[in-house]
Structures are given as structure tokens and as C-alpha cells.
Design an enzyme around this catalytic site. Structure first.
Site, PDB file in Angstrom:
ATOM      1  N   LYS A   1       0.836  -1.202   0.000  1.00  0.00           N
ATOM      2  CA  LYS A   1       0.000   0.000   0.000  1.00  0.00           C
ATOM      3  C   LYS A   1       0.868   1.248   0.000  1.00  0.00           C
ATOM      4  CE  LYS A   1      -1.386   1.789   3.810  1.00  0.00           C
ATOM      5  NZ  LYS A   1      -2.036   2.089   5.108  1.00  0.00           N
TER       6      LYS A   1
ATOM      7  N   ARG B   1       2.472   5.984  -3.130  1.00  0.00           N
ATOM      8  CA  ARG B   1       3.543   6.907  -3.474  1.00  0.00           C
ATOM      9  C   ARG B   1       3.781   6.915  -4.981  1.00  0.00           C
ATOM     10  NH1 ARG B   1       3.974   5.715   1.685  1.00  0.00           N
ATOM     11  NH2 ARG B   1       5.236   6.955   3.143  1.00  0.00           N
TER      12      ARG B   1
ATOM     13  N   GLY C   1      -5.271   7.301   5.601  1.00  0.00           N
ATOM     14  CA  GLY C   1      -4.432   8.395   6.080  1.00  0.00           C
ATOM     15  C   GLY C   1      -3.430   8.855   5.046  1.00  0.00           C
TER      16      GLY C   1
ATOM     17  N   SER D   1       3.675  11.583  12.906  1.00  0.00           N
ATOM     18  CA  SER D   1       3.607  10.810  11.659  1.00  0.00           C
ATOM     19  C   SER D   1       4.708  11.260  10.709  1.00  0.00           C
ATOM     20  CB  SER D   1       2.248  10.994  10.973  1.00  0.00           C
ATOM     21  OG  SER D   1       2.217  10.308   9.741  1.00  0.00           O
TER      22      SER D   1
ATOM     23  N   ASP E   1       3.193  -0.727  12.263  1.00  0.00           N
ATOM     24  CA  ASP E   1       2.164  -1.613  11.712  1.00  0.00           C
ATOM     25  C   ASP E   1       2.471  -3.071  12.040  1.00  0.00           C
ATOM     26  OD1 ASP E   1       0.680   0.469  10.709  1.00  0.00           O
ATOM     27  OD2 ASP E   1       1.521   0.343   8.693  1.00  0.00           O
TER      28      ASP E   1
ATOM     29  N   ARG F   1      -6.050  -4.046  10.416  1.00  0.00           N
ATOM     30  CA  ARG F   1      -4.943  -4.753  11.075  1.00  0.00           C
ATOM     31  C   ARG F   1      -5.388  -5.421  12.379  1.00  0.00           C
ATOM     32  NH1 ARG F   1      -1.116  -4.036   7.604  1.00  0.00           N
ATOM     33  NH2 ARG F   1      -0.772  -2.007   6.632  1.00  0.00           N
TER      34      ARG F   1
END
Length: 417
Positions: free
Chosen positions: A21, A26, A93, A165, A308, A380
């Protein structure tokens, strides 16, 4: 709801996780901003998060042919349309943050919004950093919806607060090649999820961007992007789940699609599984994980660089010989749900011992039991807690469809193992 059937034996099998992902989104941004012509993105992730990104880019006039693999993305050279309505980032996000930066290139007002949970995920540091580059942007209280008046990405120096972040910095980096002048970006830390920034730079360079990195300072030339053919690696963030399945059942899983040179952050989980007693080998683009015949060994590890992956590691800790400490998890509170609170609750629900202390999650083996597990609309949480059901009977996953956010075929993969 979905009842997970215990295997009654060690897992065995070969898995190719879906495309990353992180890399797919990107690459979509870089391809959309590239010089006119078609970029081809091979092996991309087809899931809710990348649907959100594609639809958001289309709102800015980007043409994307995603009927089959590879996806074709027609470069705009940064000449974007002003969206006709609110750009919906959904629950993604990366989409909300990357597209907020992309909106700086559109010559008018754009509004970016998402789900109710998205309105509780911070974006203020990105808005502030864009302002230092001449872009007018506002976000009430530092959260979406965001309003951006674009067409004024001047270049120059900016500082981005990266304590909550690294996606704020990645968003700025991705649009920096399209600025009127050189962009010098400095990170204000401590920087969380830092390895993802290396992935951002890697994708940018693949599309011809000129980026130099010196510590916490990034310099990007206003040279734009070139169209290219781009291969997306399989997702290491997804690969941790079959890897942990092998660890907790004493089985063996071969994971395909992640090259030996990959720098995806969640590959750190492989080293942690080795410390827990697994055998891990990598060769020719394949990773083999073999779990120990007995219980796993407890760990005390900092997972700030691979948050993650911490979800799956927390489940592995249920099957360790003594309590484990997972440190550096402050950003888990800012994800699709408060993952620290959710893990504490759900690990306890299935009989484990779990306690949160600040940014530390302590997990002990406890005595496992049947349970209906909440997923909090978080992919998740569903993927991680389903692993318990491979060993313990009576584990039922509520709202299993939430895995479609990043791995629509996740439960089919578990069944195949």
C-alpha cells in the site's frame, strides 16, 4: 462475523502478499505529477486504500486506467484541475495527507475530507509546513477537513513536525519536485516511522526526482518527475501475518514478492521473530519463516520504526514463554483506531495478559479462551487477532470485511495455509 478454524497442525505454504500500500500510493502520486505520457505501475495493491487514492487523484483531473495490471497513469506535469467537490480520502491516512500536499498544485480551492475517524487523525503539521512554502491551507483544530488554496507552491525552506507521523514529510517530499524553486525540508523530531521516508525517496528517485538527504534535512530540486515503468513490491506490512502464523504454529511459510534489497520498514519483524526463536532465511526474492517446535521466547523490543508490524508481534507474544514488552508504540493511538487501547482490550478478551503503560504494550501468554473479537473497523486488528484462531478454538472475528482496506483476500490466504 467469521469463525476462524484452528489448524490442528503447523501451517505450511507459499504466500504472495498483495502489493505494498505504501509503495503503491507513493507511485500513484509520482506518476500523476510526471511529465505528460503514460507511466505503468506493475503489481499494484487493489484495495480500499488505493481506491481512495486513485479516486482522489482523478478529482484533480488525473487519468488512470486501472482495468487490469499494469495500471496506466497519464502524467499531468503538475497541471491539475480544481476538484468540483470535496475530495474524499475515506479511511486512508496516506491519501488524506498526500492529496492535501497535491492540492497545493491546483490553481484554486480544494477541500479534502474523509471518514469520521479521519477527522480525529492529525494533519496540522502538514498544513503548517505547506504555509512556509507559500501555500494557504487551513484545518480546524489541526484535523480534516482541510481547505487548500493551491497554485502557490513557491519552494524554499520549511520545517515539518514529524513526532506524530512521517507521512507529513512524505507528502511534502512527493510534491516538492513540482515547486517553483528548490525545497529544503527539515524534520522536527523525534521522527516516528522514519524508515518510511527512505521508501518515499526511493520511489521519487525511480520517477526521476532529484533528492539529496543529509540527516534530517532533505533537499529537492524543482526538476519534476519522468514517466516510467514501476514495479510494486509485495507488502511487508501484510507479510508479517503469515510469518507470525508460522511462528505460533511451529510451521513454515514462504513469502514471495519482496526483493532481497527491499527497505520496507516492517521487515524488522523478521529480526524480532528470529529473536523469538524462529528460523528466517531470505534468498532470490523469497522469505522463509519457520517457527520453533516449542513456545516462542519473550522479547523486549522497540517497534517505533515498524508500528504496523507491532500488531502481529503482539499476537506472537501471546505464545511466548513469559511476558514481552513492545516499546515505542505512541503512533498506534493515531491510526484507524486507538490500536494500543484496542490491543489491550482484545488480547485480554481472548485470555492473554495485556497492559498499556504510555507507549509500551506488555503482553503475557495468560490462558487463551474462545471469544468474539471486536475489530474497530481496523483492518490490522482483524488480521492480527484472526491469527489467534489458528491455534485457539472458538475465536470469532466481528466485521471481518474490514480487511478489504489492504488485503481483500486475507482470510482465503489463511485457509490456504
Amino acid at each position: 462475523m467469521l469463525a476462524v478454524s484452528p489448524l490442528g497442525r503447523p501451517v505450511q505454504g507459499t504466500v504472495r502478499p498483495p502489493g505494498s500500500k505504501s509503495i503503491t500510493n507513493r507511485a500513484l502520486v509520482a506518476a500523476a505529477l510526471a511529465d505528460p505520457g503514460a507511466s505503468r505501475i506493475h503489481d499494484p495493491l487493489l484495495a480500499d486504500d488505493t481506491v481512495a487514492m486513485r479516486n482522489a487523484l482523478r478529482a484533480f483531473g488525473v487519468v488512470i486506467d486501472d482495468v487490469d495490471d499494469p495500471w496506466l497513469v497519464l502524467g499531468t506535469g503538475g497541471a491539475l484541475d480544481v476538484p468540483a467537490g470535496v475530495v474524499d480520502a475515506g479511511a486512508s491516512g496516506t491519501t488524506a495527507r498526500f492529496v492535501t500536499a497535491v492540492a497545493a498544485l491546483a490553481g484554486g480551492e480544494s477541500v479534502i475530507d474523509g471518514t469520521e475517524r479521519m477527522r480525529h487523525r492529525p494533519i496540522g503539521p502538514l498544513v503548517d509546513a505547506l504555509g512556509m512554502l507559500g501555500v494557504r491551507a487551513t484545518a480546524r483544530g489541526g484535523f480534516p477537513p482541510v481547505t487548500v488554496t493551491g497554485g502557490t507552491l513557491e519552494g524554499g525552506k520549511t520545517v515539518v513536525d514529524s513526532r506524530s507521523s512521517s507521512q507529513f514529510a512524505s507528502a511534502l517530499l512527493l510534491v516538492a519536485p513540482m515547486a517553483d524553486g528548490e525545497v529544503e525540508l527539515e524534520l522536527m523530531g523525534p521522527v516516528v516511522s522514519r524508515p518510511y521516508l527512505a521508501g518515499t525517496v526511493q520511489v521519487m528517485r525511480a520517477f526521476g526526482a532529484a533528492v539529496s538527504v543529509e540527516g534530517d534535512r532533505y533537499t529537492v530540486a524543482p526538476a519534476g518527475y519522468r514517466k516510467t515503468n514501476f514495479d510494486v513490491e509485495a507488502d511487508a506490512s501484510a507479510a508479517v501475518y503469515p510469518a507470525v502464523a508460522a511462528a505460533i504454529t511451529g510451521g513454515s511459510v514462504v513469502i514471495q514478492g519482496i526483493p532481497d534489497t527491499s527497505i520496507q520498514p516492517d521487515l524488522e519483524v523478521l529480526h524480532i521473530l528470529e529473536k523469538m526463536g524462529c528460523i528466517v532465511s531470505r534468498r532470490d526474492g523469497e522469505i522463509e519463516v519457520t517457527g520453533p517446535p516449542g513456545r516462542l521466547q519473550a522479547i523486549d523490543e522497540d517497534l517505533s520504526g515498524a508500528p504496523d508490524g507491532a500488531m502481529a508481534v503482539a499476537v506472537a507474544a501471546l505464545f511466548a514463554d513469559s511476558p514481552s514488552r513492545l516499546r515505542g508504540l505512541s503512533t498506534l493511538r493515531l491510526k484507524e483506531t486507538d490500536r494500543l487501547a484496542a490491543l489491550e482490550t482484545e488480547l485480554g478478551r481472548v485470555g492473554g495478559e495485556a497492559r498499556v503503560d504510555g507507549e509500551i504494550l506488555e503482553v503475557g501468554p495468560g490462558r487463551l479462551r474462545p471469544a468474539e473479537v471486536e475489530t474497530y473497523d481496523d483492518h490490522r486488528m482483524a488480521m492480527a487477532m484472526a491469527l489467534v484462531g489458528l491455534v485457539e478454538p472458538g475465536i470469532v472475528i466481528l466485521d471481518p470485511g474490514t480487511v478489504s482496506k489492504t488485503w481483500p483476500g486475507y482470510f482465503e490466504m489463511l485457509s490456504a495455509l
